[in-house]
Design a protein around this motif. Sequence first.
Motif, PDB file in Angstrom:
ATOM      1  N   TYR A  90      18.975  14.021 -24.057  1.00 24.60           N
ATOM      2  CA  TYR A  90      18.261  13.218 -24.160  1.00 24.60           C
ATOM      3  C   TYR A  90      17.425  13.222 -25.537  1.00 24.60           C
ATOM      4  O   TYR A  90      16.609  12.565 -26.147  1.00 24.60           O
ATOM      5  CB  TYR A  90      17.567  12.674 -22.738  1.00 24.60           C
ATOM      6  N   ARG A  91      17.173  14.277 -25.700  1.00 23.98           N
ATOM      7  CA  ARG A  91      16.378  14.579 -26.656  1.00 23.98           C
ATOM      8  C   ARG A  91      16.510  14.122 -27.856  1.00 23.98           C
ATOM      9  O   ARG A  91      16.168  13.504 -29.419  1.00 23.98           O
ATOM     10  CB  ARG A  91      16.191  16.184 -26.724  1.00 23.98           C
ATOM     11  N   ARG A 117      17.635   6.845 -20.815  1.00 24.65           N
ATOM     12  CA  ARG A 117      16.083   6.760 -19.852  1.00 24.65           C
ATOM     13  C   ARG A 117      15.930   5.421 -20.530  1.00 24.65           C
ATOM     14  O   ARG A 117      15.267   5.496 -22.274  1.00 24.65           O
ATOM     15  CB  ARG A 117      15.486   8.015 -20.083  1.00 24.65           C
ATOM     16  N   SER A 118      15.642   3.539 -19.697  1.00 15.15           N
ATOM     17  CA  SER A 118      15.042   2.796 -20.053  1.00 15.15           C
ATOM     18  C   SER A 118      13.585   2.123 -20.693  1.00 15.15           C
ATOM     19  O   SER A 118      13.088   1.850 -21.570  1.00 15.15           O
ATOM     20  CB  SER A 118      15.122   1.901 -19.289  1.00 15.15           C
ATOM     21  N   ALA A 122      15.805   1.675 -26.722  1.00 17.34           N
ATOM     22  CA  ALA A 122      15.831   0.489 -26.954  1.00 17.34           C
ATOM     23  C   ALA A 122      16.789   0.764 -25.808  1.00 17.34           C
ATOM     24  O   ALA A 122      17.428   1.025 -24.666  1.00 17.34           O
ATOM     25  CB  ALA A 122      16.511   0.454 -28.030  1.00 17.34           C
ATOM     26  N   PRO A 123      17.097  -0.999 -25.308  1.00 15.57           N
ATOM     27  CA  PRO A 123      18.172  -1.304 -24.364  1.00 15.57           C
ATOM     28  C   PRO A 123      19.615  -0.549 -24.804  1.00 15.57           C
ATOM     29  O   PRO A 123      19.645  -0.191 -26.169  1.00 15.57           O
ATOM     30  CB  PRO A 123      17.990  -3.106 -24.426  1.00 15.57           C
ATOM     31  N   ALA A 124      19.992  -0.355 -24.412  1.00 12.87           N
ATOM     32  CA  ALA A 124      21.867   0.296 -24.200  1.00 12.87           C
ATOM     33  C   ALA A 124      22.884   0.280 -23.912  1.00 12.87           C
ATOM     34  O   ALA A 124      22.859  -0.526 -22.571  1.00 12.87           O
ATOM     35  CB  ALA A 124      21.594   2.135 -23.360  1.00 12.87           C
ATOM     36  N   TYR A 125      24.035  -0.325 -23.760  1.00  8.12           N
ATOM     37  CA  TYR A 125      25.014  -0.244 -23.176  1.00  8.12           C
ATOM     38  C   TYR A 125      26.005   0.846 -23.200  1.00  8.12           C
ATOM     39  O   TYR A 125      26.295   1.687 -24.733  1.00  8.12           O
ATOM     40  CB  TYR A 125      25.623  -1.418 -23.877  1.00  8.12           C
ATOM     41  N   LEU A 138      28.057   6.006 -14.799  1.00  3.40           N
ATOM     42  CA  LEU A 138      27.316   4.958 -13.971  1.00  3.40           C
ATOM     43  C   LEU A 138      25.452   5.224 -14.384  1.00  3.40           C
ATOM     44  O   LEU A 138      25.457   6.443 -14.722  1.00  3.40           O
ATOM     45  CB  LEU A 138      27.536   5.431 -13.186  1.00  3.40           C
ATOM     46  N   ASN A 139      24.934   4.330 -14.848  1.00  2.15           N
ATOM     47  CA  ASN A 139      23.628   4.533 -15.084  1.00  2.15           C
ATOM     48  C   ASN A 139      22.872   3.279 -15.007  1.00  2.15           C
ATOM     49  O   ASN A 139      22.999   2.404 -15.784  1.00  2.15           O
ATOM     50  CB  ASN A 139      23.393   5.126 -16.404  1.00  2.15           C
ATOM     51  N   ARG A 140      22.427   2.813 -13.773  1.00  2.00           N
ATOM     52  CA  ARG A 140      22.096   1.778 -14.038  1.00  2.00           C
ATOM     53  C   ARG A 140      20.675   0.613 -14.651  1.00  2.00           C
ATOM     54  O   ARG A 140      20.416   0.378 -14.385  1.00  2.00           O
ATOM     55  CB  ARG A 140      21.380   1.125 -12.275  1.00  2.00           C
ATOM     56  N   GLN A 141      20.630   1.969 -15.458  1.00  2.00           N
ATOM     57  CA  GLN A 141      19.407   1.670 -16.296  1.00  2.00           C
ATOM     58  C   GLN A 141      19.688   0.649 -17.928  1.00  2.00           C
ATOM     59  O   GLN A 141      19.354   0.154 -18.612  1.00  2.00           O
ATOM     60  CB  GLN A 141      18.250   2.872 -17.052  1.00  2.00           C
TER      61      GLN A 141
END
Length: 372
Positions: A90-91, A117-118, A122-125, A138-141
């Motif tokens: 994340y960092r 973390r959204s 920016a948006p992620a795929y 799985l990450n619902r964000q």
Amino acid sequence: MRTIVIVTASIGAGHNQVAGALKESLLQLNSSQQVHVIDLLAEKRIYQMVNKLYLTTIQKAPSVFSKAYLWTQTHQTNPRAVSMLHYLCYRLLKQLQQKLSPSLFIFTHPFPVAAYRSVALAPAYAVLTDFGYHPLWLNRQLSGYFVAHSSQVMSLRDEGIPASQLYLTGIPVKKGFAAPVETASYLYPLLNEPAVSEQHILIMGGGLGIGNLTACTDLLMTAFPQLHFVVVTGNNKALYDSLIIRTRHLANWRIMGFSNDIPRLMKQASLLITKAGAVSLSEAAVAGLPTIILNPLPGHEEENAALAASQGWALQAKHIHEVELLICQLRQHPERLHDMCQKARQAAFPEAAANVASLLQIPLEERGLLSC
């Protein structure tokens, strides 16, 4: 200017190969955008720690790896080491957001998926790089998933991911694997045709050079002295040195380290012997290359092997001596080899990278029309 950041992790070479294929297609579609490929494990200490743990487990305690894989499919866990890894990922993502201001992220490994973390990014795929599904992806964000097989669509829908965020594209591979080959050239080395010296049986152990390749080489040297073989040892220098010594007196054996020439090697091969990395299998399918899968790693590779075998273009060898038997059977029945070649192409997704790139150019509100 549009900026895309592809985040991968160099555990083996497959995740990086997918990232490279995506970059290739994204830039071909729109050369004015910036595409950066970032390896989470580029920092040497993290790479050594993760790779040492991974290699030690799969080589010395594969049953432990298998049990851990199966357990994490149905349980959520947050041990200290995993928490630290998520924090570091994340960092890094935050640093990339601040430095590059990306329009979107693409993840080809589950490590950044879990850390995403959204709110701050920016948006992620996610681009799934196995044929089976594991909850680590799985990450619902996330804004969307590009998946390799229809079963993954069903698994993600069962997890509550809406159909509008799921795209069945296959695993992206570079364009070179789909180039045409000469008709019936795959038959030459198995049928002892003397005219084509470039034809060979290709043996690979992924980017890490694993899969009992030493024993496989020793067996095939004796069993098939007339056939041509190419062994790619990846980044495993100890294996490379060992096989160079073993085959130094044999003109029909070629030993290579890590290579960017895999598309040509696959297209010139009559048969592939490999472990069951989904990226390598996807490349082989696109190249129309019949495959023998030897000693798949427990868990995800067993799932990959089972799918390729069910599609009819791959055979599984549970023991090294089964490889010899299967080669003998294919030599006796070349029509079976031809059938495997055709089924490989039928199962392949040669346009996966181009399709992902195209979908990522479509505005968010329009994508639901093209999803699963």
